[in-house]
Design an enzyme around this catalytic site. Structure first.
Site, PDB file in Angstrom:
ATOM      1  N   GLU A  73      13.363 -10.057   0.007  1.00 51.44           N
ATOM      2  CA  GLU A  73      13.849  -9.135  -0.714  1.00 51.44           C
ATOM      3  C   GLU A  73      14.233  -9.786  -2.159  1.00 51.44           C
ATOM      4  OE1 GLU A  73      14.684  -5.869  -2.911  1.00 51.44           O
ATOM      5  OE2 GLU A  73      13.510  -6.230  -1.016  1.00 51.44           O
ATOM      6  N   HIS A  76      11.036 -11.166  -3.774  1.00 46.24           N
ATOM      7  CA  HIS A  76      10.385 -10.134  -4.629  1.00 46.24           C
ATOM      8  C   HIS A  76      11.115  -9.598  -5.936  1.00 46.24           C
ATOM      9  CE1 HIS A  76       9.836  -5.507  -4.913  1.00 46.24           C
ATOM     10  NE2 HIS A  76       8.462  -6.026  -5.096  1.00 46.24           N
ATOM     11  N   HIS A 136       8.675   4.231  -6.242  1.00 44.32           N
ATOM     12  CA  HIS A 136       8.618   2.867  -6.789  1.00 44.32           C
ATOM     13  C   HIS A 136       7.214   2.156  -6.318  1.00 44.32           C
ATOM     14  CE1 HIS A 136      10.314  -0.933  -7.880  1.00 44.32           C
ATOM     15  NE2 HIS A 136      10.417  -1.348  -6.377  1.00 44.32           N
ATOM     16  N   HIS A 241      -2.209  12.412   5.312  1.00 42.92           N
ATOM     17  CA  HIS A 241      -2.890  11.402   4.639  1.00 42.92           C
ATOM     18  C   HIS A 241      -4.466  11.248   5.169  1.00 42.92           C
ATOM     19  CE1 HIS A 241      -3.073   7.558   3.027  1.00 42.92           C
ATOM     20  NE2 HIS A 241      -3.315   6.701   3.927  1.00 42.92           N
ATOM     21  N   HIS A 297      -4.172  -2.954   3.564  1.00 43.53           N
ATOM     22  CA  HIS A 297      -4.388  -1.629   3.264  1.00 43.53           C
ATOM     23  C   HIS A 297      -3.882  -1.112   1.965  1.00 43.53           C
ATOM     24  CE1 HIS A 297      -5.796   2.223   4.494  1.00 43.53           C
ATOM     25  NE2 HIS A 297      -4.774   2.647   4.487  1.00 43.53           N
TER      26      HIS A 297
END
Length: 337
Positions: A73, A76, A136, A241, A297
């Protein structure tokens, strides 16, 4: 200017991939506070740091302190901070060309990255609320699209006919909607809710609970009424989806068909990215969502977005298209005279 734009674009793509890795490796709450991690600049990994973090943040923790997730985290966040500096530099350089560019187009990337920072904070403070985490993701993709547009306009000469503009815009909207649905699948942990392909829960029909599952204002794992989401709710999210993927396939197939004569290169690139993305989506279901494929993906969606935005940036302006048509019409007459 061009090198800085390209660097910022590459940095943004890598940050989107890194964000996907953090989310998919379940490290989104590796640090329960923001912008630090348990009150310090790095994740606690020494015994005394872990003891202090447990004493200070015990009420905010959902489990044991995991330094590895905390570092994911924080890396990032550091990477996002670096992007903020790059975007600020790009906006400052573009401001010098505000006679050629609108002020909104110059300042919008900076506004988006500031809002992205807020969403990053809310992701933590609101405990991975799906609508916040999905926003986000969309914010990161929006910034990526804007930088792709600026980079394409700075490095590529317009060459696609103006008749393709409406179809490219429709394709772009379809991609954004599908990315939003994919984000909703990921943030609700519904990627494996459909136990097969092409059937979902043994049927092609939508599972029960779709309307409840798509309610945006709710906590992770709960309905808007506070009840726990069932596997049928999650399967309904995944099913939607898949439906979006079918519609996107149809839309992009039309685009590729229309592009084949105007620009075989663009048609080939979009077709290759589309096939790759479909293959990755199916493989994730069949192989039970291995982390590298799941991150890829997300990357495939980003590449599709970038390609369509870059193609849209290459469409000839209306006045230039009209001038080109006049010259093309006049040429045979001139040669025959």
């Amino acid at each position: 200017m061009k090198p800085l734009l390209c660097l910022t674009l590459i940095w943004t793509f890598c940050l989107v991939m890194l964000g996907a890795y953090v989310r998919l490796s379940d490290a989104g709450l590796g640090c329960p506070d923001w912008p630090g991690c348990y009150g310090q600049l790095g994740a606690p990994d020494e015994a005394h740091e872990i003891a202090r973090a447990s004493a200070n943040f015990g009420r905010d923790m959902s489990g044991e302190i995991e330094p590895a997730k905390g570092w994911k985290e924080m890396i990032h966040r550091y990477f996002a901070g670096g992007l903020g500096i790059l975007v600020l530099a790009v906006c400052c350089l573009l401001w010098q060309k505000r006679q050629q560019l609108s002020r909104i187009s110059i300042l919008l990337p900076l506004a988006v990255i500031i809002f992205q920072a807020l969403l990053g904070m809310w992701t933590v403070t609101m405990k991975l609320m799906p609508v916040v985490v999905t926003a986000h993701l969309l914010g990161g993709m929006t910034l990526l699209a804007m930088l792709t547009w600026l980079s394409a306009r700075a490095t590529l000469a317009p060459q696609l006919p103006g008749q393709l503009r409406p179809l490219l815009i429709i394709s772009l909207i379809a991609i954004v909607l599908q990315i939003a649905l994919g984000g909703w699948v990921s943030t609700n942990y519904a990627a494996l809710a459909c136990n097969g392909f092409p059937l979902c829960q043994g049927s092609l029909a939508a599972p029960a609970g779709l309307s409840e599952a798509m309610q945006p204002i709710r906590e992770l794992g709960q309905t808007a009424g506070g009840d726990a989401l069932t596997i049928h709710h999650l399967a309904a999210i995944h099913w939607l989806h898949r439906l979006g993927a079918v519609l996107l396939l149809a839309c992009l197939s039309v685009l590729i068909w229309q592009l084949r004569k105007a620009s075989p290169k663009w048609a080939g690139l979009i077709a290759a990215a589309l096939l790759l993305q479909i293959s990755l989506g199916i493989s994730n279901v069949w192989l039970d969502l291995p982390l590298p494929l799941a991150v890829a993906h997300n990357g495939g969606a980003a590449i599709l977005l970038m390609l369509v935005v870059a193609a849209l940036a290459q469409v000839l302006p209306i006045h230039q298209q009209a001038t080109s048509s006049v010259f093309n019409t006049a040429s045979p007459k001139h040669s025959g005279a």
